[in-house]
Design a protein around this motif. Structure first.
Motif, PDB file in Angstrom:
ATOM      1  N   UNK A  59     -15.302   4.364  -2.099  1.00 51.98           N
ATOM      2  CA  UNK A  59     -16.159   5.088  -0.813  1.00 51.98           C
ATOM      3  C   UNK A  59     -17.162   5.814  -1.939  1.00 51.98           C
ATOM      4  N   UNK A  60     -16.078   6.452  -2.533  1.00 54.40           N
ATOM      5  CA  UNK A  60     -17.161   7.828  -3.001  1.00 54.40           C
ATOM      6  C   UNK A  60     -18.832   7.200  -3.640  1.00 54.40           C
ATOM      7  N   UNK A  61     -17.797   6.258  -4.769  1.00 51.34           N
ATOM      8  CA  UNK A  61     -19.329   4.933  -5.094  1.00 51.34           C
ATOM      9  C   UNK A  61     -20.184   4.761  -4.807  1.00 51.34           C
ATOM     10  N   UNK A  62     -19.960   3.603  -3.606  1.00 52.49           N
ATOM     11  CA  UNK A  62     -20.617   3.682  -2.921  1.00 52.49           C
ATOM     12  C   UNK A  62     -21.615   4.117  -2.001  1.00 52.49           C
ATOM     13  N   UNK A  63     -21.215   5.014  -1.535  1.00 54.03           N
ATOM     14  CA  UNK A  63     -22.265   6.300  -0.647  1.00 54.03           C
ATOM     15  C   UNK A  63     -23.390   6.645  -1.347  1.00 54.03           C
ATOM     16  N   UNK A  64     -22.670   6.606  -3.419  1.00 57.22           N
ATOM     17  CA  UNK A  64     -23.844   7.099  -4.174  1.00 57.22           C
ATOM     18  C   UNK A  64     -24.734   6.155  -4.089  1.00 57.22           C
TER      19      UNK A  64
END
Length: 260
Positions: A59-64
């Protein structure tokens, strides 16, 4: 008709035709470039590789990257919970900003399954059925039964369960199986008054054997002689004997002594 054909040969028709073709071409070019601008053709971001990552990190990678996400879950016993096992689109696919990326993760809670009907099945049949339901077999114990490896009873965490009971997928159950030897003891039949063939038939029907056969008194016809005594004898203190016990018989043409 002749006038129409003559009109097609005039400069006016040629001029109008060229104007119409040019107008259509300009219109198509405007649409093409408008669509490129609207869809930002060639612009986008690559989808990161998320498979195998904990869902929080994914999720963190997608939001970035400015991407959205939608999560579905499945249960697999051999994988740790919370790990991404599938993603759509695939890694390195170019997508627009705000594109939704679909993730499938391993759920932390095992779903319940209705326990299948494995009773009276053989152990091998039951194991195959349970494997399809994601249920594991733990301890197996045996008890007296005429069929070897027949499933007689199932327990889960010390609780006896029946067909249709809900248990978590991946649970470990215990089985009680038949040993194929039948009961260790059987009822001792009373064969006093039987002829020898009748007595032997009755004993074999109870998984017992005729032992010594003796005659007492004046035996004039052994075919009509009847059992007057047997050992062991049925009594209040003895009604069951081990399978295969030999029962001795005494026969006579005289009537059996009155029972005491």
């Amino acid at each position: 008709m002749n006038k129409f054909l003559e009109y097609l040969k005039t400069d006016t028709f040629r001029k109008n035709l060229l104007i119409a073709i040019a107008s259509i071409a300009v219109f198509l070019l405007i649409i093409f470039f408008s669509l490129r601008f609207y869809t930002r053709h060639g612009e986008g971001v690559p989808v990161p590789k998320l498979k195998g990552l904990p869902v929080e990190q994914a999720i963190e990678l997608l939001e970035e990257q400015g991407l959205r996400y939608q999560i579905d879950s499945v249960y697999q016993m051999d994988k740790p919970p919370g790990v991404v096992v599938e993603q759509d689109p695939d890694p390195n696919t170019n997508v627009k900003m705000n594109r939704t990326i679909y993730l499938t993760i391993i759920t932390r809670n095992a779903p319940n399954v209705g326990f299948p009907d494995i009773f009276e099945m053989s152990y091998l049949e039951a194991r195959a059925v349970l494997s399809n339901y994601g249920i594991k077999i733990g301890d197996t114990t045996y008890t007296s039964d005429i069929v070897r490896d027949r499933v007689l009873q199932v327990t889960y965490k010390g609780r006896r369960i029946s067909k249709g009971d809900d248990i978590p997928k991946g649970s470990v159950i215990s089985l009680l199986l038949g040993d194929g030897k039948g009961a260790s003891e059987v009822d001792l039949p009373n064969v006093v008054g039987f002829t020898l063939p009748e007595a032997i038939f009755s004993l074999k029907g109870s998984s017992l054997e005729a032992g010594s056969v003796m005659y007492e008194g004046n035996v004039t016809d052994s075919t009509t002689a009847r059992v007057i005594k047997q050992y062991p004898t049925v009594s209040d203190s003895l009604s069951k004997v081990p399978i295969g016990t030999h029962v001795d018989l005494i026969l006579s043409n005289d009537p059996p002594p009155p029972s005491k």
